[in-house]
Design a protein around this motif. Structure first.
Motif, mmCIF file in Angstrom:
data_model
loop_
_atom_site.group_PDB
_atom_site.id
_atom_site.type_symbol
_atom_site.label_atom_id
_atom_site.label_comp_id
_atom_site.label_asym_id
_atom_site.label_seq_id
_atom_site.Cartn_x
_atom_site.Cartn_y
_atom_site.Cartn_z
ATOM 1 N N UNK A 1 0.856 -1.150 0.131
ATOM 2 C CA UNK A 1 0.140 0.195 -0.003
ATOM 3 C C UNK A 1 0.753 1.036 -0.132
ATOM 4 N N UNK A 2 2.108 1.098 0.740
ATOM 5 C CA UNK A 2 2.855 2.242 0.657
ATOM 6 C C UNK A 2 3.530 2.643 -0.573
ATOM 7 N N UNK A 3 4.024 1.389 -1.230
ATOM 8 C CA UNK A 3 4.798 1.451 -2.773
ATOM 9 C C UNK A 3 3.587 1.902 -3.540
ATOM 10 N N UNK A 4 2.384 1.512 -3.570
ATOM 11 C CA UNK A 4 1.281 2.120 -4.423
ATOM 12 C C UNK A 4 0.822 3.335 -4.280
ATOM 13 N N UNK B 1 12.072 6.780 -9.498
ATOM 14 C CA UNK B 1 11.777 6.362 -7.920
ATOM 15 C C UNK B 1 10.566 5.713 -7.863
ATOM 16 N N UNK B 2 9.457 6.067 -8.635
ATOM 17 C CA UNK B 2 8.353 5.473 -8.131
ATOM 18 C C UNK B 2 8.302 4.110 -8.480
ATOM 19 N N UNK B 3 8.792 3.662 -9.533
ATOM 20 C CA UNK B 3 8.886 2.394 -10.105
ATOM 21 C C UNK B 3 9.723 1.535 -9.251
ATOM 22 N N UNK B 4 10.747 1.943 -8.733
ATOM 23 C CA UNK B 4 11.721 1.237 -7.816
ATOM 24 C C UNK B 4 11.097 1.328 -6.480
ATOM 25 N N UNK B 5 10.189 2.256 -5.909
ATOM 26 C CA UNK B 5 9.608 2.148 -4.709
ATOM 27 C C UNK B 5 8.666 0.956 -4.552
ATOM 28 N N UNK B 6 7.973 0.690 -5.595
ATOM 29 C CA UNK B 6 6.836 -0.066 -5.838
ATOM 30 C C UNK B 6 7.460 -1.494 -6.014
ATOM 31 N N UNK B 7 8.744 -1.380 -6.650
ATOM 32 C CA UNK B 7 9.313 -2.712 -7.059
ATOM 33 C C UNK B 7 9.964 -3.454 -5.618
ATOM 34 N N UNK B 8 10.213 -2.563 -4.537
ATOM 35 C CA UNK B 8 10.675 -2.576 -3.337
ATOM 36 C C UNK B 8 9.227 -3.447 -2.682
ATOM 37 N N UNK B 9 8.409 -2.970 -2.773
ATOM 38 C CA UNK B 9 7.130 -3.618 -1.961
ATOM 39 C C UNK B 9 6.899 -4.835 -2.621
ATOM 40 N N UNK C 1 19.408 -7.292 -1.479
ATOM 41 C CA UNK C 1 20.309 -6.218 -1.969
ATOM 42 C C UNK C 1 19.937 -5.484 -2.682
ATOM 43 N N UNK C 2 18.845 -5.677 -3.748
ATOM 44 C CA UNK C 2 18.455 -4.810 -4.421
ATOM 45 C C UNK C 2 17.747 -3.809 -3.703
ATOM 46 N N UNK C 3 16.928 -4.031 -2.690
ATOM 47 C CA UNK C 3 16.107 -3.107 -1.917
ATOM 48 C C UNK C 3 17.173 -2.017 -1.509
ATOM 49 N N UNK C 4 17.963 -2.601 -0.559
ATOM 50 C CA UNK C 4 18.959 -1.563 0.201
ATOM 51 C C UNK C 4 19.644 -0.942 -1.105
ATOM 52 N N UNK D 1 11.511 12.352 1.334
ATOM 53 C CA UNK D 1 10.279 11.707 1.511
ATOM 54 C C UNK D 1 10.248 10.301 0.771
ATOM 55 N N UNK D 2 10.634 10.318 -0.372
ATOM 56 C CA UNK D 2 10.785 8.904 -1.111
ATOM 57 C C UNK D 2 11.628 7.999 -0.524
ATOM 58 N N UNK D 3 12.814 8.717 -0.081
ATOM 59 C CA UNK D 3 13.887 7.700 0.601
ATOM 60 C C UNK D 3 13.539 7.302 1.848
ATOM 61 N N UNK D 4 12.788 7.975 2.759
ATOM 62 C CA UNK D 4 12.216 7.419 3.983
ATOM 63 C C UNK D 4 11.039 6.317 3.494
ATOM 64 N N UNK D 5 10.370 6.347 2.739
ATOM 65 C CA UNK D 5 9.294 5.394 2.371
ATOM 66 C C UNK D 5 9.842 4.272 2.025
ATOM 67 N N UNK D 6 11.200 4.449 1.061
ATOM 68 C CA UNK D 6 11.801 3.175 0.500
ATOM 69 C C UNK D 6 12.471 2.400 1.633
ATOM 70 N N UNK D 7 13.154 3.260 2.706
ATOM 71 C CA UNK D 7 13.479 2.422 3.923
ATOM 72 C C UNK D 7 12.448 1.864 4.596
ATOM 73 N N UNK D 8 11.205 2.474 4.825
ATOM 74 C CA UNK D 8 10.205 2.134 5.649
ATOM 75 C C UNK D 8 9.940 0.907 4.895
ATOM 76 N N UNK D 9 9.741 0.468 3.576
ATOM 77 C CA UNK D 9 9.408 -0.606 2.998
ATOM 78 C C UNK D 9 10.355 -1.711 3.122
ATOM 79 N N UNK D 10 11.525 -1.457 3.038
ATOM 80 C CA UNK D 10 12.874 -2.110 2.930
ATOM 81 C C UNK D 10 12.621 -2.969 4.349
#
Length: 798
Positions: A28-31, A296-304, A434-437, A678-687
């Motif tokens: 949900x965060x990624x989306x 960035x959006x594509x990668x954040x969703x990919x992390x999720x 590894x990809x996530x981080x 903001x996006x970095x924080x959410x990426x870390x949160x998802x990871x």
């Protein structure tokens, strides 16, 4: 069948609550991030599409060559617009001249307000296809008319009909309202324009414009045009490219011809995203941010999605017997694949609903940071179609690996108890972590570099004192005509220490001039100086700093031909001892009496331009006021406002703080930094959600091993280190990959600034340390919980 799939998927969802929460929360965060970024990209790509003639409108630009460097600008001479109207009718349907969007005083009865507006030729409202609320788009054909937007009409007239009401512009020109147009959206070039007034009124009211109307070298206005139906903007650009050079040479302006002006058209669809030119070549512009945030959006969703795949495959042993039994009683692999995809789709459906809620909550903050006025496109069918497609793709990506992997288990091995996942099965999970981080650490490094560049520019010496400094734009001559009395009164009141007039504010330069001569000037050298006309107290008001020489003095009449230059000007003219040097312009001689340290009046990211300051008896433009320290700013402003209204009762006291106006120069970079963080924080949160789930699974999987180790004497610290080391190693590998990637892209971004910071080693050290600390904080809870568990319970079944 589908009902059965859904029922089983729902049972699995309820049975594994922590696993389900992590998946739904991460997705949900990624989306939500992708949805926010998509709304932002939609807003950027639809810029100016509000105008029906969007694909036919152009603005006239010019390239000019200065000592081998090509600069591009939109400031154009009046006769160019007139020439295009008269001589190129087959190429243009309309050509209109326009002033710049500036503040003006609008008066109606007792109401006096300041609003932004333009003086334009009568065809512009029709070119822009303004949506009229009252009146017609032809309202500016009357030279004593005005067209206002709906917001201004409501402010001035309330619910009354505005048509034919009489207004006054800048307390000088009486005009009649002939049209009210709908407020233009925030994503248009003219979003701030609240009124259009006739160009003929502008020309008739200022006598000096009659001379400018024939001068091809006077670049001070804008030209907009609408192409003829069959005209191609590139072909028309090629046709008109030499029009200014030919006419400026015919007029005998040798200096203007030396700049080799090349006229060209810039289409409206490129105004917002492709208006950056370097050495005469269009190098892009804001489009780079569209690409950056899209990626960035594509990668954040990919992390999720990676979280989902990791956790599903990690729990494969627990699902192995289920798969074995299903296959043993006749289930086909394709049916199992559909089952796992159905579970994925159910999670994605919940995540999509939650993501919309998150977007609704985050959108007000996101709009304020991004300087937008976006909303969820509820009534747009494309929003729902793309949302469903987006969810479907997310579900397929997130569920593909689990579905294909889990459905491949052999039932004989599973049911015999000989099936084990093995070490190699963990490799894909480790690669995905590894990809996530790698993505997360790259964003962290990028965010630090952006904010460091902003701080680097903010810490740059500005050469004057902004504290307590305000300035007021003179929209009429009321204060100027009583300037001496106004100045004396506000100083005597204690509200101000000093005040002065100038034709440019301290945070910008409005005038640039060429054609100067001095001793030692190389033959053929082109010069271009920023020129600021001031009164003698300007330096004392703004607190400029002298390197050599002295300030202007009222006691010395010879200072009327004196000039103060900045360090950049002394260097440009190659003066070793500038004091006393003579500079000539248009037959008049000026003597250098002082050199000041460079004042940062324009972009904080560019070198300070060579600048002249001279005494001007009529520098109507800006009043600068240095407030006194004895009163609070609020009290000082009240006193200044009262005195201001005494000498200019019909003019609103609209002031600007110099420090606030200077801070606005960093707005774009600050927005990028805030959005990136903001996006970095959410990426870390998802990871971290993924790490937490993985740590939970590993603790469950190794519960007996931990019990045996405790019985044999292992300490809590040893067990914590055992469970945490694998994750730390993965994060270190991520950092090693992320560092060169981040350096490459951020170094390229910094190259766009002349005045820029360096990428220091400590940025990478801090990022690595931060990533490791975050990782340990995430996995430690489960690691310590497992280490503290009673080994008797874990070993009892043996």
């Amino acid at each position: 069948m589908i009902k059965n799939y859904l029922k089983i998927a729902w049972r699995n969802l309820i049975k594994n609550k922590v696993h389900s929460f992590i998946n739904i929360a991460g997705l949900s965060v990624g989306m939500a991030v992708v949805m926010l970024i998509s709304l932002w990209i939609w807003d950027e790509l639809s810029y100016n599409k509000y105008f029906t003639n969007y694909d036919r409108l152009v603005q006239v630009w010019q390239h000019q060559t200065f000592n081998g460097n090509v600069g591009s600008q939109t400031a154009m001479p009046i006769p160019l617009g007139l020439k295009l109207r008269e001589s190129y009718k087959s190429d243009f349907k309309y050509v209109t001249l326009s002033t710049w969007t500036m503040e003006h005083i609008i008066t109606y009865g007792d109401k006096k307000i300041t609003r932004l507006g333009n003086y334009v030729q009568a065809e512009l409202p029709g070119m822009l296809t303004l949506k009229m609320v009252k009146g017609t788009r032809d309202g500016l054909k009357d030279p004593s008319s005005i067209m206002i937007n709906a917001s201004l009409a409501k402010t001035l007239f309330g619910a009354a009909d505005p048509i034919d009401k009489t207004l006054k512009i800048d307390n000088q020109w009486v005009v009649k309202v002939t049209g009210v147009y709908e407020d233009m959206p925030n994503n248009t070039q003219f979003k701030d324009v609240t009124f259009f007034a006739p160009w003929d009124l502008y020309m008739a009211s200022m006598p000096w414009l009659k001379n400018a109307a024939t001068r091809w070298g006077s670049n001070s206005w804008q030209i907009f045009a609408q192409l003829a139906p069959n005209a191609d903007w590139q072909k028309v650009s090629a046709k008109i490219k030499d029009i200014k050079l030919i006419n400026i040479a015919a007029q005998g302006d040798k200096l203007g011809a030396d700049f080799k002006p090349v006229v060209f058209l810039h289409p409206m669809y490129k105004w917002h995203l492709y208006s950056e030119f370097k050495n005469g070549i269009n190098t892009g512009g804001s489009i780079q941010f569209v690409w950056m945030f899209g990626i960035i959006g594509v990668f954040v969703l990919l992390l999720a999605c990676i979280n989902f795949m990791n956790l599903s495959t990690a729990r494969s042993e627990k699902r192995a017997k289920e798969v074995g039994i299903r296959k043993a009683i006749g289930s086909q692999r394709v049916q199992l694949i559909w089952q796992f995809f159905m579970e994925s789709m159910l999670i994605v459906a919940f995540a999509f609903i939650l993501s919309i809620v998150l977007v609704m909550l985050a959108l007000p903050w996101f709009n304020s940071v991004a300087d937008k006025k976006m909303g969820i496109l509820w009534s747009n069918p494309w929003f729902w179609l793309l949302g469903l497609l987006f969810s479907l793709v997310s579900g397929i990506i997130a569920g593909s690996y689990p579905a294909l992997y889990l459905s491949s288990f052999k039932p004989i091995k599973v049911l015999k108890g000989t099936f084990k996942v093995g070490r190699l099965a963990a490799i894909p999970r480790k690669v995905l972590v590894v990809l996530q981080f790698t993505v997360s650490v790259t964003l962290i490094i990028g965010t630090i570099i952006v904010f460091r560049q902003i701080q680097f520019a903010k810490n740059r010496p500005i050469g004057y004192n902004r504290d307590g400094l305000i300035y007021v734009f003179e929209k009429t001559t009321d204060i100027h005509n009583h300037y001496a009395a106004f100045r004396d009164e506000i100083i005597k009141s204690g509200a101000a220490l000093q005040t002065s007039e100038s034709d440019s504010p301290v945070t910008g330069v409005w005038n640039n001039t060429s054609g100067f001569d001095w001793r030692g000037k190389p033959p053929g050298m082109l010069d271009d100086f920023a020129v600021v006309g001031i009164t003698d107290d300007f330096g004392k008001t703004v607190g400029w700093q002298f390197k050599e020489g002295r300030d202007f003095s009222k006691a010395l009449l010879t200072d009327s031909s004196g000039i103060i230059i900045n360090e950049a000007a002394a260097k440009f003219m190659n003066f070793k001892s500038p004091i006393g040097e003579i500079i000539t312009s248009n037959g008049r001689q000026y003597r250098v009496i002082g050199i000041i340290k460079d004042m940062l009046m324009s972009s904080p990211y560019e070198p300070v331009k060579q600048t002249f300051f001279y005494l001007d008896k009529n520098p109507v433009g800006v009043i600068s006021i240095k407030m006194g320290p004895k009163s609070s700013p609020h009290e000082s402003l009240e006193k200044i406002a009262a005195i201001y209204q005494k000498y200019a009762p019909a003019v609103p006291f609209d002031y600007k703080f110099a420090d606030e106006e200077y801070s606005k120069k960093f707005d774009e970079e600050t927005r990028i930094g805030k959005l990136s963080s903001f996006f970095a924080f959410l990426a870390i949160f998802i990871s971290c959600l993924g790490l937490f789930g993985m740590a939970t699974f590993m603790a469950e999987q190794r519960v007996k091993e931990i019990g045996v180790r405790k019985v044999l004497g292992a300490s809590v610290f040893n067990l914590w280190r055992l469970l945490s080391t694998d994750f730390v190693i993965l994060v270190i590998i991520s950092f090693v990959i992320a560092s060169p990637v981040a350096y490459y892209f951020m170094n390229g971004w910094l190259q766009g600034y002349t005045y820029r910071s360096e990428i220091s080693w400590w940025i990478f050290g801090v990022s690595a340390a931060g990533a490791i600390v975050i990782t340990l904080a995430t996995v430690s809870f489960q690691a310590i919980k497992a280490a503290l568990a009673n080994p008797v319970k874990s070993l009892r079944s043996e």
